[in-house]
Write a protein that holds these residues in place. Structure first.
Motif, mmCIF file in Angstrom:
data_model
loop_
_atom_site.group_PDB
_atom_site.id
_atom_site.type_symbol
_atom_site.label_atom_id
_atom_site.label_comp_id
_atom_site.label_asym_id
_atom_site.label_seq_id
_atom_site.Cartn_x
_atom_site.Cartn_y
_atom_site.Cartn_z
ATOM 1 N N ASN A 33 0.828 -1.209 0.000
ATOM 2 C CA ASN A 33 0.000 0.000 0.000
ATOM 3 C C ASN A 33 0.860 1.257 0.000
ATOM 4 O OD1 ASN A 33 -2.353 -1.506 0.052
ATOM 5 N ND2 ASN A 33 -2.560 -1.428 2.271
ATOM 6 N N HIS A 34 1.937 1.226 0.764
ATOM 7 C CA HIS A 34 2.837 2.374 0.839
ATOM 8 C C HIS A 34 3.458 2.663 -0.522
ATOM 9 C CE1 HIS A 34 5.824 5.086 2.612
ATOM 10 N NE2 HIS A 34 6.743 4.451 1.912
ATOM 11 N N GLU B 149 2.398 1.635 -3.541
ATOM 12 C CA GLU B 149 1.388 2.001 -4.534
ATOM 13 C C GLU B 149 0.929 3.443 -4.344
ATOM 14 O OE1 GLU B 149 -1.698 -0.914 -4.354
ATOM 15 O OE2 GLU B 149 -0.542 -2.396 -5.508
ATOM 16 N N TYR B 150 0.798 3.872 -3.095
ATOM 17 C CA TYR B 150 0.427 5.261 -2.823
ATOM 18 C C TYR B 150 1.493 6.216 -3.347
ATOM 19 C CZ TYR B 150 -0.245 9.606 -0.226
ATOM 20 O OH TYR B 150 -0.391 10.927 0.109
ATOM 21 N N ASN B 151 2.759 5.897 -3.052
ATOM 22 C CA ASN B 151 3.847 6.768 -3.502
ATOM 23 C C ASN B 151 3.987 6.770 -5.015
ATOM 24 O OD1 ASN B 151 4.556 7.672 -0.979
ATOM 25 N ND2 ASN B 151 6.109 6.109 -0.641
ATOM 26 N N GLY C 102 1.522 6.368 -7.155
ATOM 27 C CA GLY C 102 0.433 7.208 -7.641
ATOM 28 C C GLY C 102 0.723 8.678 -7.428
ATOM 29 N N LYS C 103 1.307 8.982 -6.284
ATOM 30 C CA LYS C 103 1.662 10.365 -5.970
ATOM 31 C C LYS C 103 2.720 10.887 -6.935
ATOM 32 C CE LYS C 103 3.172 13.084 -1.958
ATOM 33 N NZ LYS C 103 3.604 12.963 -0.532
#
Length: 284
Positions: A255-256, A258-260, A262-263
């Motif tokens: 999750n970490h 994938e979030y980064n 996307g960011k």
């Protein structure tokens, strides 16, 4: 590809066990995972069921010396449909590093090697030596993130955490903030002992705790059989609990990242729009 070092300048904190089990848990989520035994003690190599006699001619030291191609040193460990690759080590690895590299040159050649397999893996996990040395510093100069296993009963863990974070901060200052500190993994924890609870609470106040592993014989059994704890049969309440903690850590990592990702994609898109806007203004 996201690279993670599991490290602590103290030994006996379950770095090797955690490297193996987090890699397995990531693979169970469908991720392509490579483990690197970055320690001449070769604990990870032994943990996955390999004999050192098997890795004398095929190990990371041979790769660094150019005697073996990296892809030829990738060994697979399979559990049904779940597969994890490993680059083994050998007790000759330390002498190879001492004779040929400092921390900066070692991290540079490791980066070049990993670039050649970048399309093959989603995650790379390094099991690092339990001491401040060329290998550990080069790992900090190489990886994207760090996880620190610490003993749930050892107040000296605070000192080792602080020392390692101080080393990280020096490197972050020249690596644009890398590696990022993902968090702690508390091991050999006993919730019915007051000192364990007090230390755990103290650590939680200061740092992110990714998981807490109880002190259980399940890990001894798993290591003796060359297995991740989730694969030990018959399973016990303790082994299932440990497996859940490692699965939770794998979920956090995914999750970490994938979030980064996307960011970062959003920021790149915004930069492109801004550049186009600037170009338009210049041509008006």
């Amino acid at each position: 590809m996201y690279t993670i070092a599991l490290l602590n300048e103290k030994g006996g904190v379950a770095k090797t066990t955690s490297t193996y089990n987090i890699a397995y848990s990531l693979a169970k989520e469908g991720k392509r995972v490579l483990m690197i035994d970055f320690d001449s003690q070769a604990s990870l190599t032994v943990a996955v069921g390999l004999e050192l006699s098997e890795t004398e001619d095929i190990n990371l030291g041979n790769v660094l010396l150019g005697e073996v191609a990296l892809k030829d040193a990738l060994l697979s460990v399979s559990f049904g449909d779940t597969c994890v690759d490993v680059i083994p080590s050998h007790n000759s690895f330390a002498s190879v590093v001492q004779s040929n590299y400092d921390a900066q040159s070692l991290s540079a050649i490791m980066q070049k090697l990993l670039d050649t397999v970048q399309e093959l893996y989603d995650y790379v996990l390094l099991d690092c030596p339990p001491t401040i040395c060329t290998l550990l510093i080069s790992a900090l100069m190489l990886v994207d993130g760090v996880i620190m296993p610490v003993l749930g009963a050892d107040y000296h863990s605070l000192v080792s955490v602080q020392n390692t974070l101080a080393d990280m901060q020096q490197i972050q200052s020249v690596r644009d903030g890398k590696p990022e500190f993902l968090g702690l993994l508390v091991t050999r924890y006993k919730k019915n002992i007051r000192n364990h609870v007090a230390l755990h609470d103290h650590l939680r106040e200061q740092y992110r705790i990714l998981g807490t592993l109880s002190d259980t014989d399940a890990f001894t059994t798993a290591l003796s059989e060359g297995l991740p704890v989730a694969e030990v049969k018959p399973s016990t309440m303790q082994s299932r609990g440990a497996a859940r903690e490692y699965a939770k850590i794998a979920e956090f990592i995914i999750n970490h990242c994938e979030y980064n990702d996307g960011k970062n994609r959003h920021n790149k898109k915004t930069d492109k729009v801004q550049k186009k806007s600037n170009i338009s203004k210049k041509t008006e």
